[in-house]
Scaffold this motif. Structure first.
Motif, mmCIF file in Angstrom:
data_model
loop_
_atom_site.group_PDB
_atom_site.id
_atom_site.type_symbol
_atom_site.label_atom_id
_atom_site.label_comp_id
_atom_site.label_asym_id
_atom_site.label_seq_id
_atom_site.Cartn_x
_atom_site.Cartn_y
_atom_site.Cartn_z
ATOM 1 N N GLU A 284 0.957 -1.078 -0.063
ATOM 2 C CA GLU A 284 -0.035 -0.066 -0.245
ATOM 3 C C GLU A 284 1.087 1.176 -0.148
ATOM 4 N N CYS A 285 0.569 2.159 -0.354
ATOM 5 C CA CYS A 285 1.211 3.368 -0.519
ATOM 6 C C CYS A 285 0.210 4.882 -0.379
ATOM 7 N N ALA A 286 0.563 5.828 0.170
ATOM 8 C CA ALA A 286 -0.088 6.994 0.593
ATOM 9 C C ALA A 286 -0.330 7.877 -0.533
ATOM 10 N N VAL A 287 -1.530 8.683 -0.553
ATOM 11 C CA VAL A 287 -1.826 9.617 -1.717
ATOM 12 C C VAL A 287 -1.735 10.869 -1.341
ATOM 13 N N SER A 288 -1.636 11.503 -2.415
ATOM 14 C CA SER A 288 -1.422 13.122 -2.230
ATOM 15 C C SER A 288 -2.274 13.928 -3.286
ATOM 16 N N PHE A 289 -2.528 14.999 -2.955
ATOM 17 C CA PHE A 289 -3.381 15.995 -3.982
ATOM 18 C C PHE A 289 -2.250 16.771 -4.787
ATOM 19 N N TRP A 290 -2.729 16.845 -6.021
ATOM 20 C CA TRP A 290 -1.678 17.351 -6.784
ATOM 21 C C TRP A 290 -2.387 18.690 -7.697
ATOM 22 N N CYS A 291 -1.483 19.300 -8.395
ATOM 23 C CA CYS A 291 -2.278 20.437 -9.150
ATOM 24 C C CYS A 291 -0.873 20.854 -10.110
ATOM 25 N N CYS A 292 -1.339 21.397 -11.491
ATOM 26 C CA CYS A 292 -0.476 21.792 -12.214
ATOM 27 C C CYS A 292 -0.026 23.327 -11.778
ATOM 28 N N ALA A 293 -1.084 24.142 -11.293
ATOM 29 C CA ALA A 293 -1.046 25.530 -11.009
ATOM 30 C C ALA A 293 -1.421 25.551 -9.730
ATOM 31 N N GLN B 83 -6.365 22.575 -14.909
ATOM 32 C CA GLN B 83 -5.675 23.000 -13.917
ATOM 33 C C GLN B 83 -6.819 22.700 -12.367
ATOM 34 N N ALA B 84 -6.889 21.527 -12.415
ATOM 35 C CA ALA B 84 -7.800 21.000 -11.273
ATOM 36 C C ALA B 84 -6.999 20.224 -10.474
ATOM 37 N N ILE B 85 -7.174 20.229 -9.154
ATOM 38 C CA ILE B 85 -6.554 19.260 -8.238
ATOM 39 C C ILE B 85 -6.773 17.817 -8.367
ATOM 40 N N PHE B 86 -6.072 17.177 -8.397
ATOM 41 C CA PHE B 86 -6.314 15.458 -8.661
ATOM 42 C C PHE B 86 -5.329 14.513 -7.742
ATOM 43 N N VAL B 87 -5.820 13.477 -7.287
ATOM 44 C CA VAL B 87 -5.401 12.683 -6.472
ATOM 45 C C VAL B 87 -4.499 11.424 -7.275
ATOM 46 N N ALA B 88 -3.291 11.160 -6.462
ATOM 47 C CA ALA B 88 -2.458 10.200 -7.215
ATOM 48 C C ALA B 88 -1.533 9.820 -6.088
ATOM 49 N N PRO B 89 -0.778 8.513 -6.284
ATOM 50 C CA PRO B 89 -0.038 8.074 -5.226
ATOM 51 C C PRO B 89 1.123 8.887 -4.889
ATOM 52 N N THR B 90 1.510 9.098 -3.877
ATOM 53 C CA THR B 90 2.601 10.005 -3.311
ATOM 54 C C THR B 90 3.893 9.748 -4.026
ATOM 55 N N LEU B 91 4.376 8.710 -3.754
ATOM 56 C CA LEU B 91 5.592 8.055 -4.241
ATOM 57 C C LEU B 91 5.697 8.449 -5.625
ATOM 58 N N TYR B 92 4.542 7.916 -6.578
ATOM 59 C CA TYR B 92 4.949 8.102 -7.743
ATOM 60 C C TYR B 92 4.838 9.434 -8.500
ATOM 61 N N GLY B 93 4.048 10.088 -7.742
ATOM 62 C CA GLY B 93 4.076 11.917 -8.142
ATOM 63 C C GLY B 93 5.280 12.404 -7.681
ATOM 64 N N LYS C 175 -12.404 5.841 0.324
ATOM 65 C CA LYS C 175 -11.843 6.380 1.283
ATOM 66 C C LYS C 175 -11.439 8.107 1.390
ATOM 67 N N VAL C 176 -11.281 8.476 0.025
ATOM 68 C CA VAL C 176 -10.893 10.059 -0.310
ATOM 69 C C VAL C 176 -12.138 10.614 0.263
ATOM 70 N N LEU C 177 -13.208 10.120 -0.138
ATOM 71 C CA LEU C 177 -14.406 11.016 0.241
ATOM 72 C C LEU C 177 -14.846 10.826 1.706
ATOM 73 N N MET D 46 -4.656 5.152 2.365
ATOM 74 C CA MET D 46 -3.604 4.286 1.585
ATOM 75 C C MET D 46 -4.438 3.758 0.205
ATOM 76 N N GLU D 47 -3.594 3.784 -0.696
ATOM 77 C CA GLU D 47 -4.093 3.120 -1.939
ATOM 78 C C GLU D 47 -3.595 1.444 -1.787
ATOM 79 N N GLU D 48 -4.463 0.674 -1.877
ATOM 80 C CA GLU D 48 -4.011 -0.757 -1.638
ATOM 81 C C GLU D 48 -3.980 -1.603 -2.763
ATOM 82 N N TYR D 49 -2.709 -2.721 -2.876
ATOM 83 C CA TYR D 49 -2.889 -3.285 -4.096
ATOM 84 C C TYR D 49 -2.671 -4.825 -3.898
ATOM 85 N N HIS D 50 -3.761 -5.410 -4.373
ATOM 86 C CA HIS D 50 -3.858 -6.774 -4.055
ATOM 87 C C HIS D 50 -4.095 -7.623 -5.441
#
Length: 296
Positions: free
Chosen positions: A167-176, A236-246, A204-206, A265-269
């Motif tokens: 599993e990995c944590a997630v973050s919020f990202w934005c281009c601007a 230019q919207a905020i989006f969710v993606a895995p922290t490590l990948y971003g 989970k995010v909701l 956490m985003e889980e992988y099974h």
């Protein structure tokens, strides 16, 4: 005594599984009249009615229920036999994998790399869809394994097993960056994209947003993680993606991290049927240590 026509038995099995003659005919690429004729021939052979009327539809009679139990075991075993025999396509080991569209494809690709080893050619075929549709295809023997963001309960899906890879944590990202406001307050003042609520991560995010009492403007929900990122950058919207990948890939694209939520956490099974336990590719993935991949 005349031998049993197994084609007739197969048509009967498909009618029971499909719920109607019309739907079974579509699966079999036959006309409903042809299927009905084959069922009548089977009833004559078995000297009894296999169906009875219930409302406007048909349900198996007592004889039909008995015959279906045996037919189901027979054709399920025959399909498992074909799965094992067809592992190899030409000189390669055939491996059909379903991938939940909500997962990060970069992380998924690194997991799948463990299935490919030198000296043993693997013919890898990947299919992308929702968790629910992939489970249905797995139960119909159309897939060998699934990579998903949630496990499967053995009590609910008999004969299926799941192994958590990490599993990995997630973050919020934005281009601007929308403002200089601290996270997570900045989420109130910009359009937000989130994973579809049908996915585990989306729910989970909701729940996290509600726990933070954040009144946000959700522009869209996306089942596909790559499409969500592309749409977020373009608008230019905020989006969710895995922290490590971003952190590894987004900086070169001018995408900045607004904040991470370690509590989500985003889980992988991996999910597979019991018959696939001995498949070499499944064994390699299940026995691999992915801790470094998911912790960086």
């Amino acid at each position: 005594m005349a031998k049993l026509n197994y084609n007739h038995l197969y048509y009967f099995w498909q009618v029971c599984k499909s719920g109607s003659v019309v739907r079974a005919a579509e699966v079999l690429n036959l006309t409903p009249q042809t299927v009905t004729g084959q069922l009548k021939a089977l009833e004559e052979r078995l000297r009894g009615n296999l169906f009875k009327r219930q409302g406007r539809g048909l349900v198996p009679s007592e004889l039909g229920q008995l015959v279906f139990r045996y037919a189901d075991r027979m054709f399920t075993l025959s399909q498992e036999m074909l799965d094992i025999v067809n592992y190899r396509k030409e000189a390669s080991l055939l491996f059909d994998v379903g991938v939940a569209d909500a997962l990060s494809k970069t992380l998924v690709s690194r997991v799948l790399e463990t299935a490919v080893v030198s000296g043993e050619p693997v013919h890898l075929r990947c299919f992308e869809s929702t968790h629910e549709l992939l489970l249905e295809q797995l139960s119909q023997h159309k897939l060998d394994m699934i990579l998903s963001d949630c496990p499967v309960g053995s009590s609910l899906q008999e004969g299926l097993f799941s192994v958590k890879l990490g599993e990995c944590a997630v973050s919020f990202w934005c281009c601007a960056p929308p403002s200089l406001m601290p996270f997570p307050e900045c989420l109130r003042h910009h359009k937000l994209l989130i994973p579809g609520r049908r996915s585990m991560l989306g729910r989970k995010v909701l729940n996290w947003l509600q726990s933070q009492d954040l009144a946000v403007d959700i522009l869209g929900e996306f089942d596909d993680a790559a499409l969500m990122k592309a749409f977020g950058v373009a608008n230019q919207a905020i989006f969710v993606a895995p922290t490590l990948y971003g952190q590894e890939h987004f900086s070169r694209e001018g995408i900045v991290e607004l904040g991470s939520i370690d509590s989500v956490m985003e889980e992988y099974h991996v999910i597979f049927a019991e018959r696939m336990i001995q498949h070499p590719a499944v064994q390699r993935i299940c026995n691999s240590d992915f801790s470094q991949l998911f912790t960086g």
